[in-house]
Design a protein around this motif. Structure first.
Motif, PDB file in Angstrom:
ATOM      1  N   ILE A 145      22.850 -20.002  27.964  1.00 53.23           N
ATOM      2  CA  ILE A 145      23.059 -18.938  27.287  1.00 53.23           C
ATOM      3  C   ILE A 145      24.580 -19.063  26.560  1.00 53.23           C
ATOM      4  CG2 ILE A 145      23.745 -16.396  27.219  1.00 53.23           C
ATOM      5  CD1 ILE A 145      20.647 -16.708  27.908  1.00 53.23           C
ATOM      6  N   CYS A 178      22.447 -12.023  34.549  1.00 50.19           N
ATOM      7  CA  CYS A 178      22.884 -12.085  33.043  1.00 50.19           C
ATOM      8  C   CYS A 178      22.808 -10.868  32.173  1.00 50.19           C
ATOM      9  CB  CYS A 178      22.311 -13.230  32.132  1.00 50.19           C
ATOM     10  SG  CYS A 178      22.452 -13.150  30.356  1.00 50.19           S
ATOM     11  N   VAL A 179      23.556 -10.517  31.448  1.00 50.88           N
ATOM     12  CA  VAL A 179      23.546  -9.096  30.570  1.00 50.88           C
ATOM     13  C   VAL A 179      21.949  -9.171  29.745  1.00 50.88           C
ATOM     14  CG1 VAL A 179      24.731  -9.766  28.575  1.00 50.88           C
ATOM     15  CG2 VAL A 179      24.926  -7.454  29.255  1.00 50.88           C
TER      16      VAL A 179
HETATM   17 MO   LIG Z   1      25.033 -13.422  29.482  1.00 50.77          MO
END
Ligand SMILES: [Mo]
Ligand SMILES: Nc1nc2c(c(=O)[nH]1)N[C@H]1C(S)=C(S)[C@@H](COP(=O)(O)O)O[C@H]1N2
Length: 344
Positions: A27, A72-73
């Motif tokens: 990412i 993770c967002v």
């Molecule tokens: Mo992220």
């Protein structure tokens, strides 16, 4: 020393899903600026004795092993990742900390000088690890090796790849994602602290909705739900976390837009163009996607089907939906299964 994770019964925070085993997504930045020159770690700012440690010196210090869950967002999680390295706390014992030091900034060797920050108290309490290994192997360069910091129970953007400097500060300095993309500065996944408050007020928002032109605008977290926005021009718009639930977006142009974590639940996206859009973590449950074009999109963490509140809602997908194999490959296994079935 080994630090064990807390014993939460439910280990998946709200709105997160597990990636397929062994499929660790990459990412953000993919490589540091410079892979050839030797790595070292500097600790400076509000410390008594600034230091610079070579990678070898860092590895020869007492190592701590920590098993953590990554969140993770963009809505993907991985459980039981074992990192090892040196605790920030132990390094700060070496440097000494000045009484006015209140924040800590982690800075990367990367093109955009990527960084993130925490309060010093949080960084210590969460056992921030300066990690050089994951699951018994050196951390791969694409995942931030040789040195990255690891912060458990925070979204993974608080863990910087290619860490080369730790700076203690008297006042906070927002990190890259926090400043550029409005990511929440506390980042607690259990509280879903993904984004800061919206950037635009209600009146401006309503005016903009009337014009049906969002192109090139920064509209994070905009509420455009339950509207008629057929034919919307949202080319290159920045629409992270935008709410388009129940909105008519037929024929809309979202090409090159950033729609990560956008909400399209029950939206009409028939014949919409999403070419090259960032759709990480976006929700398409119940949306009409007939004739929509997803060529070149990034779909890590996206969902096309949910059973929230006990009600199943799948996107309407058929042979007219352009969802190329390359785009759907990184989907969660159950999502991929749903999409493949729907395509037929
Ligand atoms: Mo992220
Ligand atoms: N230098 C640097 N560190 C970074 C990022 C980045 O773009 N550059 N992205 C952050 C984000 S949002 C996440 S989710 C993780 C991703 O780490 P991974 O690529 O190893 O999965 O790194 C974080 N640290």
């Amino acid at each position: 020393m080994t630090i064990t994770r807390d014993n939460r019964e439910n280990r998946i925070p709200p709105g997160q899903q597990l990636v397929a085993p062994g499929k660790w997504p990459i990412i953000g930045e993919r490589l540091p600026t410079d892979t050839n020159s030797p790595w070292s770690l500097q600790i400076n700012g509000e410390v008594d004795n600034p230091i610079s440690l070579s990678l070898e010196a860092l590895r020869s210090l007492p190592q701590t092993k920590q098993t953590i869950d990554i969140h993770c967002v963009t809505r993907w999680s991985m459980l039981d990742m074992t990192f090892s390295g040196v605790l920030l706390k132990d390094l700060l014992t070496e440097t000494g900390v000045k009484p006015n030091a209140k924040f800590v900034s982690f800075l990367a060797r990367s093109k955009r000088n990527h960084a993130t920050s925490l309060t010093l108290e949080t960084a210590i309490n969460l056992n921030t690890l300066i990690a050089t290994e994951v699951n018994g192997e050196p951390i791969d360069i694409t995942h931030g090796g040789p040195i990255r910091n690891i912060v458990e129970t925070r979204y993974f953007y608080k863990s910087v790849k290619w860490l080369e400097r730790i700076e203690l500060l008297t006042a906070d300095r927002l990190g890259f994602w926090e400043a550029e993309s409005g990511y929440h500065n506390r980042a607690d996944p259990w509280q879903e602290q993904r984004y800061m408050a919206p950037t635009i007020d209600r009146r401006t928002c309503l005016k903009l909705i009337e014009t049906r032109d969002f192109s090139n605008r920064e509209l994070r977290s905009i509420d455009a739900s339950q509207r008629n926005l057929a034919g919307l021009n949202a080319n290159r718009a920045s629409l992270r976390d935008a709410d388009f639930s129940g909105t008519d977006l037929s024929g809309a142009d979202f090409s090159n837009a950033n729609l990560s974590n956008a909400h399209f639940h029950n939206a009409n996206l028939s014949n919409a163009v999403l070419v090259d859009a960032d759709l990480e973590g976006a929700d398409f449950s119940g949306a009409d996607l007939r004739g929509a074009n997803f060529t070149g999109t990034s779909l890590i963490g996206a969902s096309f089907f949910t059973h929230k509140h006990g009600i199943a809602a799948g996107a309407k997908i058929d042979e007219s939906t352009q969802l190329p194999p390359a785009a759907i490959a990184p989907l969660f296994p159950d999502q991929l299964h749903y999409v493949n079935n729907a395509i037929g």
